[in-house]
Motif scaffolding. Structure first.
Motif, PDB file in Angstrom:
ATOM      1  N   ASP A 185       1.998   1.667  17.578  1.00 45.00           N
ATOM      2  CA  ASP A 185       1.339   2.697  16.774  1.00 45.00           C
ATOM      3  C   ASP A 185       2.332   3.432  15.892  1.00 45.00           C
ATOM      4  O   ASP A 185       2.007   3.842  14.775  1.00 45.00           O
ATOM      5  N   ASP A 186       3.549   3.611  16.399  1.00 44.68           N
ATOM      6  CA  ASP A 186       4.570   4.287  15.605  1.00 44.68           C
ATOM      7  C   ASP A 186       4.926   3.464  14.370  1.00 44.68           C
ATOM      8  O   ASP A 186       5.089   4.001  13.271  1.00 44.68           O
ATOM      9  N   LEU A 187       5.029   2.136  14.540  1.00 42.68           N
ATOM     10  CA  LEU A 187       5.326   1.273  13.395  1.00 42.68           C
ATOM     11  C   LEU A 187       4.218   1.356  12.351  1.00 42.68           C
ATOM     12  O   LEU A 187       4.477   1.426  11.148  1.00 42.68           O
ATOM     13  N   LYS A 188       2.961   1.374  12.807  1.00 48.34           N
ATOM     14  CA  LYS A 188       1.834   1.483  11.885  1.00 48.34           C
ATOM     15  C   LYS A 188       1.842   2.824  11.164  1.00 48.34           C
ATOM     16  O   LYS A 188       1.545   2.910   9.976  1.00 48.34           O
ATOM     17  N   ALA A 189       2.181   3.891  11.913  1.00 41.34           N
ATOM     18  CA  ALA A 189       2.178   5.226  11.327  1.00 41.34           C
ATOM     19  C   ALA A 189       3.240   5.356  10.239  1.00 41.34           C
ATOM     20  O   ALA A 189       3.036   6.027   9.235  1.00 41.34           O
ATOM     21  N   ARG A 190       4.386   4.702  10.434  1.00 43.45           N
ATOM     22  CA  ARG A 190       5.446   4.788   9.433  1.00 43.45           C
ATOM     23  C   ARG A 190       5.070   4.053   8.151  1.00 43.45           C
ATOM     24  O   ARG A 190       5.475   4.447   7.053  1.00 43.45           O
ATOM     25  N   LYS A 191       4.281   2.976   8.285  1.00 42.99           N
ATOM     26  CA  LYS A 191       3.899   2.185   7.111  1.00 42.99           C
ATOM     27  C   LYS A 191       2.728   2.798   6.358  1.00 42.99           C
ATOM     28  O   LYS A 191       2.545   2.538   5.177  1.00 42.99           O
ATOM     29  N   ALA A 192       1.928   3.613   7.050  1.00 45.05           N
ATOM     30  CA  ALA A 192       0.751   4.206   6.414  1.00 45.05           C
ATOM     31  C   ALA A 192       1.173   5.370   5.530  1.00 45.05           C
ATOM     32  O   ALA A 192       1.857   6.278   5.982  1.00 45.05           O
ATOM     33  N   PRO A 193       0.750   5.378   4.254  1.00 39.30           N
ATOM     34  CA  PRO A 193       1.121   6.483   3.354  1.00 39.30           C
ATOM     35  C   PRO A 193       0.634   7.827   3.859  1.00 39.30           C
ATOM     36  O   PRO A 193       1.295   8.846   3.671  1.00 39.30           O
ATOM     37  N   SER A 194      -0.531   7.858   4.512  1.00 41.03           N
ATOM     38  CA  SER A 194      -1.082   9.125   4.983  1.00 41.03           C
ATOM     39  C   SER A 194      -0.270   9.712   6.107  1.00 41.03           C
ATOM     40  O   SER A 194      -0.352  10.902   6.391  1.00 41.03           O
ATOM     41  N   ALA A 195       0.527   8.883   6.780  1.00 45.16           N
ATOM     42  CA  ALA A 195       1.298   9.381   7.914  1.00 45.16           C
ATOM     43  C   ALA A 195       2.402  10.324   7.469  1.00 45.16           C
ATOM     44  O   ALA A 195       2.891  11.140   8.228  1.00 45.16           O
TER      45      ALA A 195
END
Length: 368
Positions: free
Chosen positions: A347-357
């Motif tokens: 989830d952390d990897l996904k959060a870093r790639k998401a612009p909204s994060a």
């Protein structure tokens, strides 16, 4: 954790600067803060459980005293509180709940903490330290379910795997042959201790979720001092409830005789209670600190890591027996913890790639 539902609990909420205080930290400092809280939690919890079992083994028998020491050392928290309290601005004051509302929140949570501590005291009285710690791993099961309903935590295949594996691990302990029961503990008392610890784990998970909701919906502050305020005032209430219980139950009359018959000596009796109280406060700082930095579920997951520390420490220090069933249960619990931790990593990897994060801030996302 995912950016949409697992950001730090006191994320952007309309404060004047629009950022969480942790956003001012670079990523190295953030991870150091996270590591410090994890160390506080693991070391404090392991030491407190070992000392609590030592208290019972050497002649201590007061459940209310064992409950009282879990919160009685809260005044030491005023030391860091005086150094980290920051001035409040007008925006924070306008968003703050009324004094009565905050007081009710602190009182309710504090009373629940006292009840939870009593259940833990009963569990540790009738169980070995290693069995007690392994049962406490069920906190993750209850926290995952409660966080789904109260805090918006999503269930994934890995989280479901953790819940199932930890449930099976607990079931193994339930059918264990009980060869490591403390001296004088009957089969019936073992069952009481098992159920009390299971109930305490469920209540503990509920407390973490309620704390998270309180930070989000009631306190609405963006300073780390609110974390210590929550701990100080709820511990004050819990300590008061424990003192009332100690006197109402009549156990206070037995304390002098208990000290005199403590096989390790009177000084050891006093120091055991003092260091148990301090260890619990160190643990509590880590727990609430992780709730503040990440989330209640992450805090609860890290607390289950102690199952890899406390049982081993109990074998070395208290000479607990580790039969085949308990070893398998511990390995399963570690596997359950590992799969959830890997879910956090994904989830952390996904959060870093998401612009909204990024939340439009110049620093990286603080989700873990």
């Amino acid at each position: 954790m995912t950016a949409d539902n697992q950001q730090p609990i006191l994320g952007k909420d309309g404060a004047s600067n629009g950022q969480h205080p942790l956003a001012k930290l670079n990523r190295l400092h953030f991870w150091l803060l996270l590591a410090l809280n994890i160390i506080f939690l693991l070391a404090g919890q392991a030491a407190a459980v070992i000392l609590g079992r030592f208290y019972y083994d050497k002649g201590g028998n007061s459940k209310w005293m064992a409950t009282l020491v879990q919160t009685a050392a809260f005044p030491v928290l005023f030391i860091p509180y005086l150094f980290i309290t920051s001035p409040q601005n007008d925006s924070e004051g306008s968003n703050r709940a009324s004094f009565i509302t905050v007081s009710v929140v602190y009182f309710v949570i504090g009373a629940m903490v006292a009840g939870d501590n009593m259940l833990y005291s009963i569990g540790l009285l009738y169980l070995s330290a290693s069995t007690y710690s392994l049962i406490c791993a069920t906190q993750l099961i209850f926290s995952a379910v409660l966080s789904f309903f109260l805090n918006g935590q999503k269930f994934t295949a890995l989280i479901m795997n953790s819940v199932v594996v930890l449930s099976l691990s607990t079931a193994l302990l339930a059918v264990n042959d009980d060869t490591d029961m403390p001296s004088g503990v009957t089969k019936w008392k073992y069952v009481i201790g098992f159920l009390a610890t299971l109930g305490a784990s469920a209540m503990y998970a509920l407390l973490l979720s309620l704390m998270q909701l309180s930070f989000q919906k009631v306190l609405k502050k963006e300073t780390f001092s609110v974390v210590l305020e929550m701990q100080i005032y709820t511990a004050l209430v819990a300590t008061g409830v424990s003192i009332v219980g100690l006197f109402a139950s009549g156990e206070w009359k037995t304390l002098q005789g208990e000290m005199g018959s403590f096989t390790a000596g009177k000084l050891s009796y006093v120091m055991t209670l003092v260091w148990t109280a301090i260890a619990w406060q160190i643990c509590s700082v880590g727990v609430v600190g992780l709730v503040f930095v990440v989330s209640s579920l992450f805090s609860n997951v890290i607390s289950t890591l102690s199952l890899a520390i406390t049982p081993i420490a109990a074998v070395v220090i208290l000479h607990d027996k580790m039969n085949g069933v308990k070893i398998i249960a511990m390995l399963m619990a570690i596997w359950g913890f590992g799969t959830y931790l890997y879910q956090n990593y994904v989830d952390d990897l996904k959060a870093r790639k998401a612009p909204s994060a990024v939340d439009d801030a110049p620093t990286e996302s603080r989700s873990c």
